[in-house]
Design an enzyme around this catalytic site. Structure first.
Site, PDB file in Angstrom:
ATOM      1  N   ASP A 176       0.843  -1.201   0.000  1.00 42.54           N
ATOM      2  CA  ASP A 176       0.000   0.000   0.000  1.00 42.54           C
ATOM      3  C   ASP A 176       0.879   1.251   0.000  1.00 42.54           C
ATOM      4  O   ASP A 176       0.371   2.378  -0.023  1.00 42.54           O
ATOM      5  CB  ASP A 176      -1.014  -0.006   1.154  1.00 42.54           C
ATOM      6  CG  ASP A 176      -0.378  -0.048   2.522  1.00 42.54           C
ATOM      7  OD1 ASP A 176       0.852  -0.193   2.609  1.00 42.54           O
ATOM      8  OD2 ASP A 176      -1.120   0.069   3.523  1.00 42.54           O
ATOM      9  N   SER A 177       2.227   1.044  -0.047  1.00 43.28           N
ATOM     10  CA  SER A 177       3.141   2.153  -0.314  1.00 43.28           C
ATOM     11  C   SER A 177       2.865   2.715  -1.711  1.00 43.28           C
ATOM     12  O   SER A 177       3.388   3.779  -2.069  1.00 43.28           O
ATOM     13  CB  SER A 177       4.599   1.700  -0.188  1.00 43.28           C
ATOM     14  OG  SER A 177       4.811   0.504  -0.924  1.00 43.28           O
ATOM     15  N   ASP A 181      -1.080  -6.102   0.017  1.00 40.13           N
ATOM     16  CA  ASP A 181      -1.432  -5.419   1.265  1.00 40.13           C
ATOM     17  C   ASP A 181      -2.929  -5.167   1.326  1.00 40.13           C
ATOM     18  O   ASP A 181      -3.517  -4.633   0.372  1.00 40.13           O
ATOM     19  CB  ASP A 181      -0.742  -4.040   1.317  1.00 40.13           C
ATOM     20  CG  ASP A 181       0.523  -4.064   2.149  1.00 40.13           C
ATOM     21  OD1 ASP A 181       0.688  -4.961   2.991  1.00 40.13           O
ATOM     22  OD2 ASP A 181       1.355  -3.158   1.940  1.00 40.13           O
ATOM     23  N   LYS A 233      -1.214  -9.390   3.099  1.00 41.49           N
ATOM     24  CA  LYS A 233      -0.442  -8.898   4.255  1.00 41.49           C
ATOM     25  C   LYS A 233      -1.308  -7.910   5.039  1.00 41.49           C
ATOM     26  O   LYS A 233      -1.949  -7.029   4.460  1.00 41.49           O
ATOM     27  CB  LYS A 233       0.861  -8.217   3.787  1.00 41.49           C
ATOM     28  CG  LYS A 233       1.667  -7.632   4.972  1.00 41.49           C
ATOM     29  CD  LYS A 233       3.114  -7.333   4.604  1.00 41.49           C
ATOM     30  CE  LYS A 233       3.318  -6.045   3.838  1.00 41.49           C
ATOM     31  NZ  LYS A 233       2.892  -4.824   4.562  1.00 41.49           N
ATOM     32  N   GLU A 238      -1.365  -5.444   8.710  1.00 39.55           N
ATOM     33  CA  GLU A 238      -0.535  -4.808   9.737  1.00 39.55           C
ATOM     34  C   GLU A 238      -1.147  -4.990  11.123  1.00 39.55           C
ATOM     35  O   GLU A 238      -2.316  -4.659  11.333  1.00 39.55           O
ATOM     36  CB  GLU A 238      -0.396  -3.301   9.450  1.00 39.55           C
ATOM     37  CG  GLU A 238       0.373  -3.000   8.171  1.00 39.55           C
ATOM     38  CD  GLU A 238       0.578  -1.513   7.958  1.00 39.55           C
ATOM     39  OE1 GLU A 238       0.248  -0.694   8.838  1.00 39.55           O
ATOM     40  OE2 GLU A 238       1.077  -1.159   6.865  1.00 39.55           O
ATOM     41  N   GLU A 252       9.314  -4.134  10.435  1.00 40.42           N
ATOM     42  CA  GLU A 252       9.728  -2.849   9.858  1.00 40.42           C
ATOM     43  C   GLU A 252      10.324  -1.929  10.920  1.00 40.42           C
ATOM     44  O   GLU A 252       9.715  -1.686  11.972  1.00 40.42           O
ATOM     45  CB  GLU A 252       8.517  -2.175   9.183  1.00 40.42           C
ATOM     46  CG  GLU A 252       8.902  -0.829   8.556  1.00 40.42           C
ATOM     47  CD  GLU A 252       7.890  -0.299   7.558  1.00 40.42           C
ATOM     48  OE1 GLU A 252       6.912  -1.003   7.228  1.00 40.42           O
ATOM     49  OE2 GLU A 252       8.093   0.840   7.083  1.00 40.42           O
TER      50      GLU A 252
HETATM   51  O1  KIV Z   1       3.612  -1.092   1.618  1.00 40.16           O
HETATM   52  C1  KIV Z   1       4.782  -1.490   1.601  1.00 40.16           C
HETATM   53  O2  KIV Z   1       5.559  -1.247   0.670  1.00 40.16           O
HETATM   54  C2  KIV Z   1       5.251  -2.266   2.746  1.00 40.16           C
HETATM   55  C3  KIV Z   1       6.719  -2.547   2.847  1.00 40.16           C
HETATM   56  C4  KIV Z   1       7.439  -1.315   3.214  1.00 40.16           C
HETATM   57  C5  KIV Z   1       7.011  -3.666   3.758  1.00 40.16           C
HETATM   58  O3  KIV Z   1       4.478  -2.661   3.570  1.00 40.16           O
END
Ligand code: KIV
Length: 272
Positions: A52-53, A91, A121, A123, A190
């Site tokens: 989600d980056s 994510d 994934k 969090e 992280e």
């Molecule tokens: O969203 C993302 O890119 C991440 C990584 C930084 C692990 O969660």
């Protein structure tokens, strides 16, 4: 041991645990589109994260919070088409799994059905246990994410290193153990002290994948735009830049502008 695998079989979550057992480090990078995923996959990556980056690097937002499920699905669809060997992890964006585990499951099913991804994934630890358990009941592999969890940035108030204090380190260790016990296939750590990440890694049988968490993790992950040097305004200590694409791309685009202005492009051979 060879550092580049000749094994062309599709990477599975089970293979990640096997890699940990035999001491083979896991490589993971983000991608958000078909073209990048094809390059990353072809270069031998084990895991591609549709992070989600994307909110920061693709959409230009300051945090990851605005990302929607539809946007993640759009990015993941392109990545899955480009990735032949790598395990594709997506994510779950902010607001799609916290609170209501039934909604978490239906959102998770949507991502899996509409993208063809391999794993999700999420969090957090104890707070989202019910959602993770419910998603796992549908046979969907889940990767955890502890330490600096960017979706909680408004609670933290800073992107500084997490779990430096004893109480937070203890909570992280018990969350990591919980994620393993309920059936997560791996956990991203992280921005936590390297000593703590090593301790967690040795404590778990599932792999840890670190970002700013030191060399003791079972694998490493970076944001592809950062490690390729496309984003020259971001240089945390943990980031190694493997290229300076910002300069390469700027120079190429500048040259194109010059050529168009000078009527040097297109030339005789570049037209019909
Ligand atoms: O969203 C993302 O890119 C991440 C990584 C930084 C692990 O969660």
């Amino acid at each position: 041991m060879s550092t580049y695998t000749e094994d062309t079989r599709k990477v599975t979550t089970r293979r990640l645990t096997e890699m940990k057992s035999r001491g083979e480090k896991i490589s993971m990078l983000t991608s958000y589109d078909y073209t990048m995923a094809k390059i990353v996959d072809g270069a031998g990556m084990d895991v591609i994260l549709v992070g989600d980056s994307a909110s920061n690097v693709m959409a230009g937002n300051i945090t990851t919070l605005p990302m929607t499920l539809d946007q993640m699905i759009y990015h993941a669809q392109g990545v899955v088409k480009g990735a032949k060997r790598a395990l594709v992890v997506v994510d779950m964006p902010f607001g799609t799994y916290q609170g209501n585990s039934k909604e978490a499951l239906s959102n998770a099913i949507r991502v899996m059905k509409e993208t063809g991804a391999d794993c999700l994934k999420l969090e957090g630890g104890e707070e989202i246990k019910e959602s993770i358990e419910r998603i796992l009941t549908a046979g969907i592999p889940v990767m955890g994410h502890l330490g600096l969890t960017p979706q909680s940035i408004n609670k933290f108030g800073t992107y500084a290193v997490r779990a430096k204090e004893e109480a937070e380190a203890e909570k992280l260790k018990s969350d990591a153990k919980l994620l393993e016990e309920i059936g997560c296939c791996a956990v991203v750590l992280e921005k936590i002290p390297a000593k703590l990440a090593k301790e967690v890694t040795e404590m778990l049988t599932i792999p840890t994948i670190g970002i700013g968490a030191g060399a003791g993790c079972d694998g490493q992950v970076l944001v592809v735009h950062d490690m390729l040097g496309m984003n020259n305004g971001f240089s945390p200590r943990f980031l190694r830049r493997y290229a300076d694409l910002f300069t390469v791309m700027t120079d190429a685009i500048h040259q194109y502008v010059e050529d168009v202005k000078a009527q040097d492009f297109p030339n005789e051979t570049e037209q019909y």
